[in-house]
Design a protein around this motif. Structure first.
Motif, PDB file in Angstrom:
ATOM      1  N   GLN A  38      36.398  32.979  17.677  1.00 64.32           N
ATOM      2  CA  GLN A  38      37.714  33.299  18.245  1.00 64.32           C
ATOM      3  C   GLN A  38      37.625  34.452  19.240  1.00 64.32           C
ATOM      4  OE1 GLN A  38      37.440  32.933  14.843  1.00 64.32           O
ATOM      5  NE2 GLN A  38      39.016  31.477  14.186  1.00 64.32           N
ATOM      6  N   GLU A  39      36.903  35.500  18.874  1.00 64.75           N
ATOM      7  CA  GLU A  39      36.778  36.654  19.769  1.00 64.75           C
ATOM      8  C   GLU A  39      36.085  36.265  21.068  1.00 64.75           C
ATOM      9  OE1 GLU A  39      34.860  39.922  17.855  1.00 64.75           O
ATOM     10  OE2 GLU A  39      36.179  39.817  16.109  1.00 64.75           O
ATOM     11  N   LEU A  42      38.437  34.033  23.247  1.00 65.10           N
ATOM     12  CA  LEU A  42      39.501  34.817  23.880  1.00 65.10           C
ATOM     13  C   LEU A  42      38.955  35.659  25.027  1.00 65.10           C
ATOM     14  CD1 LEU A  42      41.450  35.959  20.704  1.00 65.10           C
ATOM     15  CD2 LEU A  42      42.255  34.358  22.456  1.00 65.10           C
ATOM     16  N   GLY A  46      39.920  34.943  29.120  1.00 65.94           N
ATOM     17  CA  GLY A  46      40.534  35.975  29.939  1.00 65.94           C
ATOM     18  C   GLY A  46      39.700  36.346  31.147  1.00 65.94           C
ATOM     19  N   THR A  97      44.440  29.407  29.368  1.00 66.68           N
ATOM     20  CA  THR A  97      44.219  30.671  28.666  1.00 66.68           C
ATOM     21  C   THR A  97      45.221  30.841  27.533  1.00 66.68           C
ATOM     22  OG1 THR A  97      43.354  31.670  30.676  1.00 66.68           O
ATOM     23  CG2 THR A  97      44.061  33.178  28.954  1.00 66.68           C
ATOM     24  N   GLU A  98      46.460  30.505  27.795  1.00 66.66           N
ATOM     25  CA  GLU A  98      47.484  30.587  26.741  1.00 66.66           C
ATOM     26  C   GLU A  98      47.209  29.589  25.620  1.00 66.66           C
ATOM     27  OE1 GLU A  98      49.915  32.857  26.322  1.00 66.66           O
ATOM     28  OE2 GLU A  98      48.990  33.834  28.051  1.00 66.66           O
ATOM     29  N   ASN A 101      44.508  31.112  23.565  1.00 67.26           N
ATOM     30  CA  ASN A 101      45.119  32.194  22.761  1.00 67.26           C
ATOM     31  C   ASN A 101      45.839  31.613  21.561  1.00 67.26           C
ATOM     32  OD1 ASN A 101      44.313  34.449  24.209  1.00 67.26           O
ATOM     33  ND2 ASN A 101      46.024  34.301  25.631  1.00 67.26           N
ATOM     34  N   TRP A 102      46.629  30.581  21.779  1.00 65.89           N
ATOM     35  CA  TRP A 102      47.389  29.966  20.700  1.00 65.89           C
ATOM     36  C   TRP A 102      46.458  29.349  19.661  1.00 65.89           C
ATOM     37  CZ3 TRP A 102      48.021  24.836  19.094  1.00 65.89           C
ATOM     38  CH2 TRP A 102      49.064  24.637  18.180  1.00 65.89           C
ATOM     39  N   CYS A 104      43.309  30.127  18.974  1.00 63.28           N
ATOM     40  CA  CYS A 104      42.549  31.151  18.258  1.00 63.28           C
ATOM     41  C   CYS A 104      43.435  31.948  17.316  1.00 63.28           C
ATOM     42  CB  CYS A 104      41.860  32.076  19.249  1.00 63.28           C
ATOM     43  SG  CYS A 104      40.489  31.289  20.109  1.00 63.28           S
ATOM     44  N   ARG A 105      44.642  32.209  17.678  1.00 66.09           N
ATOM     45  CA  ARG A 105      45.553  32.977  16.809  1.00 66.09           C
ATOM     46  C   ARG A 105      45.987  32.151  15.589  1.00 66.09           C
ATOM     47  NH1 ARG A 105      43.955  37.105  19.289  1.00 66.09           N
ATOM     48  NH2 ARG A 105      44.962  37.749  21.198  1.00 66.09           N
TER      49      ARG A 105
END
Length: 108
Positions: A38-39, A42, A46, A97-98, A101-102, A104-105
């Protein structure tokens, strides 16, 4: 007008695919390196966003030159088209990118 929509759609999806593909492959690579995927995903999503836009609009400075030359000559329509292509590419990269993010979160 069809050419404009066709090119704008291609720019959007190329930038979307660059970000999504790079983030997914970086996540797979992080598994081999025993790092949290995940890290890594992300971080890569970005960092690669601007490069996805560059790839989508042709990978060179030519679109910027087109904008400059047409504006200096007083022709705004081609310049506005080039700006729109860049905006569509940015929208595709940002949406990918969003999405990363979604994903991975909500995965962790």
């Amino acid at each position: 007008m069809y050419r404009f929509y066709s090119q704008a759609t291609m720019d959007f999806f190329i930038a979307f695919g660059v970000v999504l593909g790079a983030a997914m492959l970086a996540g797979m690579a992080s598994l081999f390196l025993w790092r949290p995927p995940q890290e890594t995903m992300l971080d890569i999503a970005g960092r690669i966003k601007i490069w996805a836009v560059v790839v989508a609009i042709g990978g060179s400075i030519d679109p910027i030159r087109v904008i400059e030359s047409h504006v200096m000559e007083g022709y705004l329509s081609p310049a506005i088209q080039q700006i729109a292509y860049i905006l569509f590419a940015f929208l595709g990269a940002h949406l990918a990118t969003e999405l990363i993010n979604w994903l991975c979160r909500n995965a962790g």
